[in-house]
Each structure stands twice: as C-alpha cells, then as structure tokens.
Design a protein around this motif. Sequence first.
Motif, short mmCIF file in Angstrom:
data_model
loop_
_atom_site.label_atom_id
_atom_site.label_comp_id
_atom_site.label_asym_id
_atom_site.label_seq_id
_atom_site.Cartn_x
_atom_site.Cartn_y
_atom_site.Cartn_z
N VAL A 390 83.89 15.64 -30.18
CA VAL A 390 84.71 16.71 -30.75
C VAL A 390 85.26 17.59 -29.63
N ALA A 394 89.04 15.35 -29.43
CA ALA A 394 89.06 15.72 -30.85
C ALA A 394 90.01 14.84 -31.66
N ILE A 420 81.72 20.37 -36.30
CA ILE A 420 83.03 20.51 -35.67
C ILE A 420 83.28 21.96 -35.31
N THR A 421 82.96 22.87 -36.24
CA THR A 421 83.20 24.29 -36.02
C THR A 421 82.44 24.81 -34.81
N ALA A 424 84.11 23.50 -31.61
CA ALA A 424 85.55 23.69 -31.42
C ALA A 424 85.86 24.62 -30.25
N ILE A 427 86.69 22.99 -26.91
CA ILE A 427 87.89 22.16 -26.77
C ILE A 427 88.83 22.77 -25.75
N TRP A 439 93.32 20.91 -30.11
CA TRP A 439 92.93 21.98 -31.03
C TRP A 439 93.48 21.74 -32.42
N ALA A 442 91.57 19.07 -34.18
CA ALA A 442 90.28 19.53 -34.71
C ALA A 442 90.47 20.35 -35.98
N TYR A 474 88.45 29.33 -35.65
CA TYR A 474 88.59 27.93 -36.07
C TYR A 474 88.50 27.81 -37.59
#
Length: 649
Positions: A390, A394, A420-421, A424, A427, A439, A442, A474
């Motif tokens: 991720v 991503a 994922i959160t 993030a 990233i 971004w 994601a 995010y």
Amino acid sequence: MATFNPWTYPDPATLQRGFFNELGAELPDEDRLGNARAKVGDFARAISPLGGLASVIGLQLENPLKAVGDLIAGDTSASAAKRAAEVALRRSGRPVLMVVDDLDRLTPDELLEVLKLVRLVGRLPHVYYLLSYDERTLLDVLRRTSVTGDDETRARAYMEKIVQVRLDMPTLRYAQRSALLEAGIEQVGSQVDLQLSEDDERRLGEIYFSVLDRRLATPRAVNRFLGQVQAFYPLLHGEVDFVDFFLVTWLRTQEPGVYRMLQSHRDELLRVGVASFTVNQNASAQQERREKWHERLATAHVKNVDVVGVVKVLSTLFPELEAAFSNFQQFAQAGQRATPKAISDPDYFDRYVSFGVPMEDVSDSDVLDALDDLARGEQGPASRRLAEEVAGNAARIMRKLDALRQSGRALPERSLFELITRNASSIDRRRTSMFDDPWRSAVFGGASCLGAMGSESAAETVGLLAAEPDLEEYVVEAVWFLLRSGSDPDRSRVSNDYDLDAVARAAAAALKASRGTQPPENPLDEGALTSFWTWRALDTKEADAWFRQQVDSGRWSLVDALGALTTTAVSIGAGTPETSISEFDIQAADEIFGLEAIYSDASADIDAATPPGGGTFRVPATRDNRIRHSLLALKQSREQPSPQPPQKE
C-alpha cells in the motif's frame, strides 16, 4: 541392441572408439572375452589412428611402440582384419542391432565420419544398423561437406548408398497429437491441482488446433514444448493465466525472436505511458500499425508461411495486436481483456517473462494470505507485506484487490480499509508521470472498500477513523470519491439501497469536530486547508460558515483568507517537484463572503494589486504570490461590467 549417440563424442578419434566400444559391448555374453570380440577389436585398430589404439574395446597398451611393431610385423591390413571379424561373427550366430541416433545433430565432419564407419563395417555379418535422423536437417548438413559440393541431389545420392531400407515415420495423427497434449496438461494438473474453466478449455482448444497443432507435429516437438510448460508453470501457478502461459511458452520455444520482440515493445503492447495515446484514428493509421508489426515479425525471423498463425496467437494475447490486425478499413481501438492475470495486464506481464513473481512485486498468494489474516483479525507476515505494498505501490495493489472483488471473492472490507488508511500517510505523493498518482489510487481503493462494506458499517468506520487527526485526510477523501462515483450510474460501486448521505454526514461531522478544536493559525500555512475542499463538497454550508468564522473572529485576515482560495498545483516528473499557483476560486469567495462585501472590505488591497512574481510559465506558490494572484483576480472581476438583464419589449 547397441545405442550409439555420436554427438556425445568431442572429436572424430573418440567418436570412432565409441562406435566400436558400443558394438563390442553388445556381442554375445559367451564371446564377451572370446574370439568375436577380439577380432572386431583387431578390425577397429586396423582402421583407427594410432593415437586412439589404447581405448578401442577396452584394450590396454602398456608399450605403444611394441603395439605398433606388432601391427607392422603381422597381417594388419584392414581387409584382413575385416575377414577375421566376419568369420568370428558368423560363428557367434547372434545378431546385433546398432541404433545410431540423432545424426542430424552432428557437424559436417562428424557426420561424414559416422557415415564412413557405417559404410565401412556395414557388411559385417549379423550386424545391422538403424539410423535415426531428420532428413531435411541431415541433407542441409551434408551439403556443407566436400563430398556433395552444396548439391542436394548429390547429398541424396550419397545417402542412398548408405541407407538400404528407408523407414519414413508417418506424421502424428490428430488423435495421437490430442492424446499427447492431454497427457501433458494432465501431468501439469497433477503437480499443481490445475483447474480449467469451460472458457479456458475453449480458448486453449481454439488456438491450439488452429495454429499450434500444425507446428507441433512430431513427438519430439510436442514433448519438448510440454516439458517447458511442466517445468515452469508450477512456479507461477495461481500467479498467471494458464492459457496465456501456455501460448507464451509456445512462442518462447517455437518463435524465440517473437518472444524477445514482446519484451522489446512491452509498453506499446500494454498501452502504458505515452503508448496509451493514439494519434490519427483512421484507416491509414490502422494500416501503418499493421505494416509496423509485420516488419517486426520479419525482423524476429518469422517465416512467411507461419506469419498468419503467429499473428493469431499474438492477437489472442494482446488487444493492441488484435486491433492492429483487424479490418483496417475501420480504425480499431485496443480494448481490455476480461481474462484475470492476463499477460496484457501491465501488473502481470513481467511474470510471464521472469519465470516467477519479480522481487519488487507482491504475489497473488501473499495477497490472499493477507486477506485471510485480516479476516481473522490477525497480523502476520502476509498482512505486513500488504501494508508495505500500500505504501510502496498503491496503484498495483488496489487493482489486484478490485480484480478480486470483480471475480466475486468476498473481502474483509472493514479491516482492509483500516489497513489502507493507516498506511496511506506513508505513500509518496510525488507523481513521476501523469499516469502515476499513488495517492489517488489509494483513495480509489478506500472508496471501493467503503462501497463494498455497506453504508451502516461504512458510516461507523468513517466516524471512528476520521476522528484520528493523522487519518482524517485520507478517510474523508475516500468518502468524497465514493460520493462522486456513487452519483454516476456508469461508475457507481454501491447498491441501490446504499445510504451515501449517512456516510457523508459521518465524514462531515468528523471534519467539523476537528476544525472546531484545532483551527489552523493561518490559512496559508502548509496543510492548513488540506481537507477543507473535501469538507466543502460534503457539507458546503457548514464548511463555509467555519471558514467565514475564522475571519470574523479575527483569527485570519481577510487578505490571507482570500489568498488561501487560490489553489496550488505540483509539476509532474520533476526531480524535486515545485508547487505553483493554479486558479483563484472566485465562486467560492462569493459564496463564503459575497463579492460586494469583499470589494468593500478589501478595497485598498484590491486597488494596489499587482501580478505575482517569480515566473512566467509556472508561478511559485509562495504566500505573497497566492495573495497577489487572488487580489488581481478580484480587481479584474470588479472592473468588468456587470451583465445587464434583458430589456422588456
């Protein structure tokens, strides 16, 4: 029966010794150390170079000079030795079949040496020879020798003197070829529990029996090809499409030039990067595409008689080539294949030519293991690898997850969204090209999770995670993307009963709470309005009221607030991306403050407005430049005449 493989010997001398050693080893057991074997050995020595005497049929010579003297002193002529061998072989009375395999694999000199031996000893009693070779290849080799002078007629005549009885192997019948193919695939299946769908079997059958079957007409060709499939597919089972792998393996073994061509023109075949743009969509451009690929096939040494079949295989694999070779009277645009894990998918192409999952990639099996970990609420190596993906790639992992959803697999959406959160923020948001925005990828993946988990669960998840300051940006962007796609019937990723408003309210409530407790000191500070525009899209009334309150309370000056309404942009592809000013959102300014109020309260600043400095093409997004850009836009707007209402007649 003796088997002699002449291509295993490095030079004519050892080849000759090997020939007689194989023959002598198959003489009757009772004569193994007796007369027949010895006489054949005498004959071999009579026709062998002196340097090769010591190894002929196991003979040990302690004194080479004495051996030479013995040969000279006695009757050592080849004819005398042959007569003695003939007598001994007749007495033994047991026939020996000498199988000479793969003659067509020899060099010209080696071939002549073997044929000379066969011709020389071919009339020994009870000794028979079976010569195995591909005639076309053998004649080509023989034409490169001095005895034929590059004349195929003379080469055939030469072989007719050697071969007394021809036995031409018939071409494999359809049933035999089918049986070999099915047996080979079944062997692969037994190794990896391969399961082919009806569509897989249809695709495989159509292309195999229309193209591949003609090129795999001998047992050697079929077994060589299937051996490659059996050796390498188990390394990629579950990571690639079997039918695609089958066809790519055929190209690799039968058309190695085409196989290399695929790698040389990877981006064009996959339509990635600049190759995704198509210029001149007309019949002429279509013809140019076709001619270009024909030239590449010629460079790859595809024979004219094989071009149609190779094109059919390539068109099956790559939509770009299918489009290039379709009816060029009407331009054909390459589409996307529905086949999961196809070689035409940029995420999977490299696996087909790397004989495994590249180190920088994450295997599909690891992804599935990670999802199982998340479903059980566990954190293991696979889920940690997923978190790394991720953060590091991503776009690729979101495509994989979406493909799993499309295949009907249920994912642990809530746990997946949280993973994922929480990753993030790692990233790298710098875009290396217009096609690469990790971004946004994601955010797209998070929106898919929210849409798949149901609105009630999504609203609860959003409320919990958005309450954490580091996760807020995010989460609310994923919600905004979900709302945008959910309102478009062609892009909607939610069911008809999905309550988008409930999810939006949860995100807006989290934004309102965080902005109320910790409003930024200055709207022009980096990251000060990170989620403001998303909040405004979710709940315009509340967001505008909060923004206006910061000015009314004296926390922000009106000029700074106006400067913050000039958005920024980041250049693509730069080593060190520089932020530049974009546009002043005059509509938002009007909706938040009212233009007439702005003209009045900031009159002096607007009157003194001058263009921002520091660049002509890209203007650096400094605080001063953003303010000057906003004030200049307001000045120009104020000086424009107001539109007059239409007059009544």
